[in-house]
Motif scaffolding. Structure first.
Motif, PDB file in Angstrom:
ATOM      1  N   ILE A 178       0.821  -1.222   0.000  1.00 29.52           N
ATOM      2  CA  ILE A 178       0.000   0.000   0.000  1.00 29.52           C
ATOM      3  C   ILE A 178       0.850   1.264   0.000  1.00 29.52           C
ATOM      4  O   ILE A 178       0.317   2.374   0.078  1.00 29.52           O
ATOM      5  CB  ILE A 178      -0.977   0.030   1.197  1.00 29.52           C
ATOM      6  CG1 ILE A 178      -0.213   0.051   2.536  1.00 29.52           C
ATOM      7  CG2 ILE A 178      -1.950  -1.146   1.137  1.00 29.52           C
ATOM      8  CD1 ILE A 178      -1.096   0.354   3.728  1.00 29.52           C
ATOM      9  N   ALA A 179       2.166   1.113  -0.091  1.00 27.52           N
ATOM     10  CA  ALA A 179       3.053   2.278  -0.057  1.00 27.52           C
ATOM     11  C   ALA A 179       2.749   3.217  -1.212  1.00 27.52           C
ATOM     12  O   ALA A 179       2.537   2.787  -2.346  1.00 27.52           O
ATOM     13  CB  ALA A 179       4.512   1.835  -0.108  1.00 27.52           C
ATOM     14  N   GLY A 180       2.695   4.494  -0.908  1.00 28.93           N
ATOM     15  CA  GLY A 180       2.454   5.512  -1.921  1.00 28.93           C
ATOM     16  C   GLY A 180       1.007   5.682  -2.328  1.00 28.93           C
ATOM     17  O   GLY A 180       0.705   6.499  -3.206  1.00 28.93           O
ATOM     18  N   LYS A 181       0.088   4.968  -1.670  1.00 34.21           N
ATOM     19  CA  LYS A 181      -1.324   5.027  -2.050  1.00 34.21           C
ATOM     20  C   LYS A 181      -2.164   5.874  -1.091  1.00 34.21           C
ATOM     21  O   LYS A 181      -3.394   5.917  -1.211  1.00 34.21           O
ATOM     22  CB  LYS A 181      -1.902   3.613  -2.117  1.00 34.21           C
ATOM     23  CG  LYS A 181      -1.244   2.735  -3.181  1.00 34.21           C
ATOM     24  CD  LYS A 181      -1.868   1.349  -3.221  1.00 34.21           C
ATOM     25  CE  LYS A 181      -1.216   0.487  -4.299  1.00 34.21           C
ATOM     26  NZ  LYS A 181      -1.805  -0.890  -4.341  1.00 34.21           N
ATOM     27  N   ASP A 182      -1.533   6.536  -0.132  1.00 34.25           N
ATOM     28  CA  ASP A 182      -2.245   7.386   0.832  1.00 34.25           C
ATOM     29  C   ASP A 182      -3.289   6.572   1.604  1.00 34.25           C
ATOM     30  O   ASP A 182      -4.371   7.055   1.897  1.00 34.25           O
ATOM     31  CB  ASP A 182      -2.902   8.571   0.123  1.00 34.25           C
ATOM     32  CG  ASP A 182      -3.244   9.723   1.075  1.00 34.25           C
ATOM     33  OD1 ASP A 182      -2.573   9.856   2.110  1.00 34.25           O
ATOM     34  OD2 ASP A 182      -4.200  10.473   0.783  1.00 34.25           O
TER      35      ASP A 182
END
Length: 370
Positions: A295-299
């Motif tokens: 989920i990194a970078g997906k806010d």
């Protein structure tokens, strides 16, 4: 105006930078609204440092960590770096920080916010209001003792060896951390070992008792075997205030206590070193959760564990208990209002993004400070 405190921020990998971004917003809020100012520096650790600098932690960043009042870390590691040799893996940066800062006392709180009490696997009445702290000795015991290894015996069978070993000073210093913490809480310490079957456990019990009798008579001290403590954690967890234990039992019991809260993504931690002549301790604060590369970078990540780690930093490194309380109250109010990130969302709650949760926390801080 409180004199500026020096903080080193190490966002790390995966969701580390985005959850740390929300903490930076809260730090800016304190600078503007609470006259609590910080001299901030930021560095690279883990995979981010490998990509930019070729090593998981540079000597320069290590020197910064040794010089500041506290270090706040996000998370390290991820599948991108899995193929690297062991000595170059991202996690080596975190291990170097712990080793060279001599961070021997690991603090793992288990705090259940009322709004999340029904997320625990235990009955709600057993965990509602739970607020306990496990102090784990972090640099000694069976993980570091020698002899250790795997050997082949003359008859061809194999034998694995690990040695549980502690010295009086190692036990005494972590006991003092636990007693000092108890003085800030409900003045109860439970010391956990296996003195019924292990000589190291007998030494542990005797040394903790001696420290108590010499300097902490105001603290209520009890002793418990580790297996009984594990049972009591799921039977009646609210009986505990501060638990102090060795490296192995602390590893097991802190994870058990963490799941009493029902949400690993909500849990902060601290690792403390020895106090110097002025009482200052080297310290590193970090959320318990990992880098969550999916989920990194997906806010989408939950920033609350990192924010609560910052609250621990305020309380235990900077003696700013009122400001730590303010953050914890803001978190409580946001959760009570039904806002949740994806990892803790429940039917009827409102799902928000990482930045949305940051907005909500800042809004509650404004109200609390009005």
């Amino acid at each position: 105006m409180t004199s500026n405190k020096k903080l080193l921020i190490l966002p790390g990998d995966g969701i580390g930078p985005e959850v740390m971004r929300q903490v930076r917003r809260v730090i800016d809020w304190f600078d503007q609204r609470r006259a609590v100012s910080f001299d901030l520096s930021e560095g690279l650790v883990g995979g981010a440092a490998i990509d930019a600098q070729g090593v998981p932690l540079t000597d320069e960043t290590m020197a910064q960590a040794m010089a500041v009042d506290a270090v706040l870390l996000g998370a390290v590691g991820g599948p991108k770096w899995d193929a690297l040799p062991f000595e170059r893996k991202p996690e080596r940066g975190l291990l170097r920080l712990r080793k060279e800062m001599d961070l021997f006392a690991n603090l793992r709180p288990a705090l259940v916010f009322d709004a999340l009490a029904d997320a625990s696997s235990l009955k709600t009445d057993l965990v509602r209001g739970l607020d306990m702290m496990i102090v784990r000795e972090l640099t000694g015991g069976v993980y570091f003792g020698s002899p250790r290894g795997i050997e082949t015996l003359p008859d061809g069978t194999r034998r694995g060896i690990n040695t549980q070993v502690y010295t009086s000073p190692e036990i005494q210093r972590v006991a003092r951390v636990a007693f000092d913490l108890a003085r800030l809480r409900r003045k109860q310490v439970c010391s956990v070992e296996k003195a019924n079957v292990m000589e190291s456990g007998i030494l542990w019990r005797e040394e903790v008792q001696a420290v108590h009798d010499a300097d902490y008579a105001d603290i209520q001290l009890s002793h418990m075997y580790a297996d009984n403590c594990a049972m009591q954690l799921v039977r009646q967890p609210k009986q505990f205030d501060v638990i102090v234990t060795d490296n192995l039992f602390g590893d097991l019991l802190s994870d058990c206590a963490a799941m009493l809260t029902g949400s690993l993504g909500m849990l902060p931690s601290a690792s403390l070193g020895a106090a110097d002549a002025s009482g200052r301790r080297r310290a590193l604060y970090e959320p318990v959760h990992g880098t969550a590369p999916d989920i990194a970078g997906k806010d989408m990540a939950n920033p609350l564990a990192t924010l609560l780690s910052f609250a621990m930093l305020l309380r235990y490194s900077l003696n700013l208990g009122d400001d730590a309380d303010l953050i914890e109250r803001a978190v409580q109010k946001v959760l009570a209002g039904g806002l949740r990130t994806a990892d803790i969302v429940t039917p009827g709650a409102t799902k928000v993004s990482t930045s949305g949760m940051g907005d909500a926390i800042l809004g509650e801080l404004d109200k609390l400070a009005a």
